[in-house]
Design a protein around this motif. Structure first.
Motif, PDB file in Angstrom:
ATOM      1  N   CYS A  27       0.663  -1.243   0.062  1.00 24.63           N
ATOM      2  CA  CYS A  27      -0.182  -0.101   0.073  1.00 24.63           C
ATOM      3  C   CYS A  27       0.794   1.185  -0.177  1.00 24.63           C
ATOM      4  CB  CYS A  27      -0.935  -0.011   1.422  1.00 24.63           C
ATOM      5  SG  CYS A  27      -1.797  -1.531   1.720  1.00 24.63           S
ATOM      6  N   LYS A  28       0.483   2.108  -0.752  1.00 27.28           N
ATOM      7  CA  LYS A  28       1.307   3.495  -0.645  1.00 27.28           C
ATOM      8  C   LYS A  28       0.159   4.775  -0.843  1.00 27.28           C
ATOM      9  CE  LYS A  28       3.761   2.548  -4.532  1.00 27.28           C
ATOM     10  NZ  LYS A  28       4.436   2.619  -5.662  1.00 27.28           N
ATOM     11  N   LEU A  29       0.643   5.742  -0.773  1.00 27.44           N
ATOM     12  CA  LEU A  29      -0.131   7.049  -0.820  1.00 27.44           C
ATOM     13  C   LEU A  29      -0.597   7.339  -2.235  1.00 27.44           C
ATOM     14  CD1 LEU A  29       1.459   9.394   1.962  1.00 27.44           C
ATOM     15  CD2 LEU A  29      -0.467   8.087   2.020  1.00 27.44           C
ATOM     16  N   GLY A  30      -1.657   7.425  -2.479  1.00 35.15           N
ATOM     17  CA  GLY A  30      -2.214   7.693  -4.011  1.00 35.15           C
ATOM     18  C   GLY A  30      -1.863   9.283  -4.278  1.00 35.15           C
ATOM     19  N   LYS A  31      -1.737   9.293  -5.637  1.00 30.71           N
ATOM     20  CA  LYS A  31      -1.396  10.308  -6.402  1.00 30.71           C
ATOM     21  C   LYS A  31      -2.231  11.351  -6.327  1.00 30.71           C
ATOM     22  CE  LYS A  31      -3.773   7.885  -8.540  1.00 30.71           C
ATOM     23  NZ  LYS A  31      -4.215   6.846  -7.786  1.00 30.71           N
ATOM     24  N   ARG A  32      -3.523  11.101  -6.208  1.00 26.41           N
ATOM     25  CA  ARG A  32      -4.629  11.901  -5.935  1.00 26.41           C
ATOM     26  C   ARG A  32      -4.294  13.038  -4.821  1.00 26.41           C
ATOM     27  NH1 ARG A  32      -9.023  13.059  -2.810  1.00 26.41           N
ATOM     28  NH2 ARG A  32     -11.353  12.922  -3.472  1.00 26.41           N
ATOM     29  N   GLY A  33      -4.051  12.632  -3.759  1.00 27.50           N
ATOM     30  CA  GLY A  33      -3.472  13.581  -2.527  1.00 27.50           C
ATOM     31  C   GLY A  33      -4.771  14.045  -1.989  1.00 27.50           C
ATOM     32  N   LEU A  34      -4.665  15.328  -1.318  1.00 30.19           N
ATOM     33  CA  LEU A  34      -5.529  15.875  -0.480  1.00 30.19           C
ATOM     34  C   LEU A  34      -6.169  17.328  -1.128  1.00 30.19           C
ATOM     35  CD1 LEU A  34      -4.374  14.686   2.978  1.00 30.19           C
ATOM     36  CD2 LEU A  34      -6.502  14.061   1.895  1.00 30.19           C
TER      37      LEU A  34
END
Lengths: 115, 115
Positions: free
Chosen positions: B73-80
């Motif tokens: 699992c990694k942080l998505g490129k979508r972001g916040l």
DNA sequence: TATACACTGAACTAAATGGTTCAGTATTTA
DNA sequence: TAAATACTGAACCATTTAGTTCAGTGTATA
């Protein structure tokens, strides 16, 4: 093992996860409103609207006051400071992750090959 | 009548309303992780952790990829970004409301007399 | 004073959430 | 090849959520 304790931000993020409640905040940004006027605007029963307002109240985003027979809702003094802080801090985390070069390369390498 | 349509931000605010899921984001900010390592860290069954990760995935906040028997699992490129925008825009609304002088006066006048 | 208005609370509903267990399947590793 | 590892899916559970209806209570107005 890690314990994450943060009671109030749970409530505000949950409150903001509903489009009707975000709409109520928009509306109160334009001016204070009664339960009845909000219920009209969002095509909902009084009781239903009261519940939404209560959710916003518990989250501290809205305060209400009943004078006579009408309950007036307004934006709470609490504001969205804590939420903004959390989001900003973590937005940086996201960005930092993507600055690693190998991340970008592996991102390019797969382009929707995922499971 | 007003219709508020915004499918994806609902999902991300809902995802962020849970302390465990915010913790997972913190964790992934420090580095990619498997379902098992996250389950260990948050004292939860694999299945339970998988569900949390799925919630984050549907919100676009996390992406996962299974290689061999381990799902990373990694942080998505979508972001916040979208969330930050909403919060910032509305934070200003809150502040604007409190700049009105009569608001401040009536705030002073009651000091916890509310219902 | 009688009627309308604004809200409130209880009760009910259907669906979603946050968690579990249990029984697999697929992949490593010894 | 046998055993351990990592995940997956179905099924279940209790609680919460988002809404409703219905039967009030209290306040304003004609």
């Amino acid at each position: 093992m890690v314990q994450y304790l943060s009671p109030p931000i749970d409530l505000s993020f949950a409150a903001l996860s509903d489009a009707t409640r975000r709409g109520i905040i928009d509306e109160l940004g334009r001016g204070d409103a009664s339960i009845t006027s909000l219920a009209d605007k969002f095509q909902m029963t009084l009781t239903g609207m009261k519940k939404h307002v209560q959710v916003l109240e518990r989250a501290g985003l809205v305060v209400t006051q009943k004078v006579g027979r009408v309950r007036t809702c307004k934006l709470g003094k609490r504001g969205l400071g804590a939420e903004a802080e959390w989001i900003e801090a973590h937005r940086k985390l996201f960005e930092a992750r993507f600055e690693a070069l190998d991340e970008i390369i592996s991102e390019m390498k797969q382009e929707g090959s995922d499971d």
